[in-house]
Design a protein around this motif. Sequence first.
Motif, PDB file in Angstrom:
ATOM      1  N   SER A 288     -22.715  22.389 -38.295  1.00 25.70           N
ATOM      2  CA  SER A 288     -22.973  21.536 -39.458  1.00 25.70           C
ATOM      3  C   SER A 288     -24.393  20.982 -39.417  1.00 25.70           C
ATOM      4  O   SER A 288     -25.063  20.897 -40.458  1.00 25.70           O
ATOM      5  CB  SER A 288     -21.953  20.391 -39.499  1.00 25.70           C
ATOM      6  OG  SER A 288     -20.634  20.891 -39.597  1.00 25.70           O
ATOM      7  N   VAL A 289     -24.862  20.614 -38.240  1.00 25.08           N
ATOM      8  CA  VAL A 289     -26.233  20.111 -38.124  1.00 25.08           C
ATOM      9  C   VAL A 289     -27.243  21.196 -38.487  1.00 25.08           C
ATOM     10  O   VAL A 289     -28.229  20.949 -39.192  1.00 25.08           O
ATOM     11  CB  VAL A 289     -26.478  19.581 -36.693  1.00 25.08           C
ATOM     12  CG1 VAL A 289     -27.934  19.157 -36.526  1.00 25.08           C
ATOM     13  CG2 VAL A 289     -25.558  18.420 -36.400  1.00 25.08           C
ATOM     14  N   ILE A 290     -26.975  22.411 -38.030  1.00 23.99           N
ATOM     15  CA  ILE A 290     -27.878  23.520 -38.356  1.00 23.99           C
ATOM     16  C   ILE A 290     -27.884  23.788 -39.860  1.00 23.99           C
ATOM     17  O   ILE A 290     -28.940  24.040 -40.463  1.00 23.99           O
ATOM     18  CB  ILE A 290     -27.463  24.776 -37.573  1.00 23.99           C
ATOM     19  CG1 ILE A 290     -27.660  24.547 -36.068  1.00 23.99           C
ATOM     20  CG2 ILE A 290     -28.267  25.991 -38.031  1.00 23.99           C
ATOM     21  CD1 ILE A 290     -27.166  25.688 -35.218  1.00 23.99           C
ATOM     22  N   GLN A 291     -26.730  23.717 -40.486  1.00 25.67           N
ATOM     23  CA  GLN A 291     -26.658  23.918 -41.925  1.00 25.67           C
ATOM     24  C   GLN A 291     -27.421  22.843 -42.685  1.00 25.67           C
ATOM     25  O   GLN A 291     -28.069  23.118 -43.706  1.00 25.67           O
ATOM     26  CB  GLN A 291     -25.202  23.945 -42.374  1.00 25.67           C
ATOM     27  CG  GLN A 291     -24.448  25.186 -41.925  1.00 25.67           C
ATOM     28  CD  GLN A 291     -22.986  25.137 -42.299  1.00 25.67           C
ATOM     29  OE1 GLN A 291     -22.480  24.115 -42.768  1.00 25.67           O
ATOM     30  NE2 GLN A 291     -22.278  26.246 -42.093  1.00 25.67           N
ATOM     31  N   VAL A 292     -27.371  21.619 -42.196  1.00 23.10           N
ATOM     32  CA  VAL A 292     -28.144  20.543 -42.840  1.00 23.10           C
ATOM     33  C   VAL A 292     -29.636  20.818 -42.720  1.00 23.10           C
ATOM     34  O   VAL A 292     -30.394  20.645 -43.693  1.00 23.10           O
ATOM     35  CB  VAL A 292     -27.775  19.186 -42.203  1.00 23.10           C
ATOM     36  CG1 VAL A 292     -28.731  18.093 -42.680  1.00 23.10           C
ATOM     37  CG2 VAL A 292     -26.351  18.803 -42.550  1.00 23.10           C
TER      38      VAL A 292
END
Length: 429
Positions: A288-292
């Motif tokens: 999720s952090v990478i997607q953000v």
Amino acid sequence: MNHNHQATPDSAMSLADGPPSQLVTKYWLDEASISDIDHFIKTLSGIKAKGVQPDLIGSIITHYACKWIPELSDQPASPTHTDDQLPPESATASWLKKRFFIETIVSVLPPEKDAVPCGFLLRLLKTANMVGAGSNYRDEVEKRVAWRLDQATMKEVMIPCFSHVKGTLLDVELMVRLVKRFVEINLEGLRSGAGLFKVAKLVDAYLAEAAVDSELALPEFMELAGAVPAQARSTDDGLYRAIDTYLKTHVHLTKQERKILCKLIDNQKLSIEASLHAAQNERLPVRSVIQVLFSEQAKLHSHINWSRPISNPKSPNLGLDLTARCNSSRDIITLQQMEIKQLKEHVNKLDRQCHLMQSQIDKLLEKKKGFFSWRKFATSTTLGVVSVEVADGRGGGKGYDSGSIGKQTPVKGKQGRSKTPKPWRQSTS
């Protein structure tokens, strides 16, 4: 509730004859409020027969209900003189009387759904759930609340859960039903779609408060969060705040559950502040952090492409206007590009350092492994060799020239020390 002073039907009829003034309306409401409920119902029926406006009938009902049940009023309850004169009654009798009163009030509500304020309906629904009113009465109030849910406030929708089965503090299932009914009404085109944005903000604020409850299950949280259409949220900052609060409270969630919960967030709808917080949030899954981060990079690239001046304008004036309008933004875009370039260089430098450190660690491990193997070999031959650098006296070790040094047999002295003959000591001195 029987009292000597009662509102007469003549006063009710005179009220219905023409548009009364505010003073006359208030006086009649005070007159009607001190009458018993049977007389009130008869008087209200006469008013409805005269064709009085529904909003006025709703005001009469609201005023009468708030007079006898202080919980239905948005103002703090004030002690009345009539309460001191009434004899004390048991809690069961008070509870039964209140339930009968609530059911009677619901039965006389005007058919028009806009006749009664949404705040009063929510307080009425809360009291109906508390006293255990009939399901048909509660369902009627829920329909009216769902029709005007966009006018509700956060304080009004925080209805406690009176069920003995559920352990949550708030009645989340009730909120889910209200939101779903409101969405159905808007999808059918019976109400304007502008209210969806207000309800979406209301739901996100409600979720942030309900997420503090450790008894709130993940399916209930996700059901309420998904009850609002995705297009109803102009930004997902409120939803991200609610999810972050839920993750902070429910630390026992598995990695898969965290991934499923974070899928509710649309990274494209997060503000810069929320994206920065999410990029440093250790409670979020790594994916999720990478997607953000990728989402912010894509938004930045799209902003840069959109801000570029149009090539080959049709008229010179248009080109001059575009150049003048983009002069201030070009500097900002140039700085952003430089920052992106420096960030990429920094990441590449860290990557190279990481590879270099990994290779050094591998070399150290190999050297350490060789050192321990050589130490093992030296330990195994201690009793038969004088030194590691000399040949074996019993026939010469492999890889050593025994003839250059001479073959001597080590002699053991006292305390297990090796003792060498004098010729050997003289030859090596």
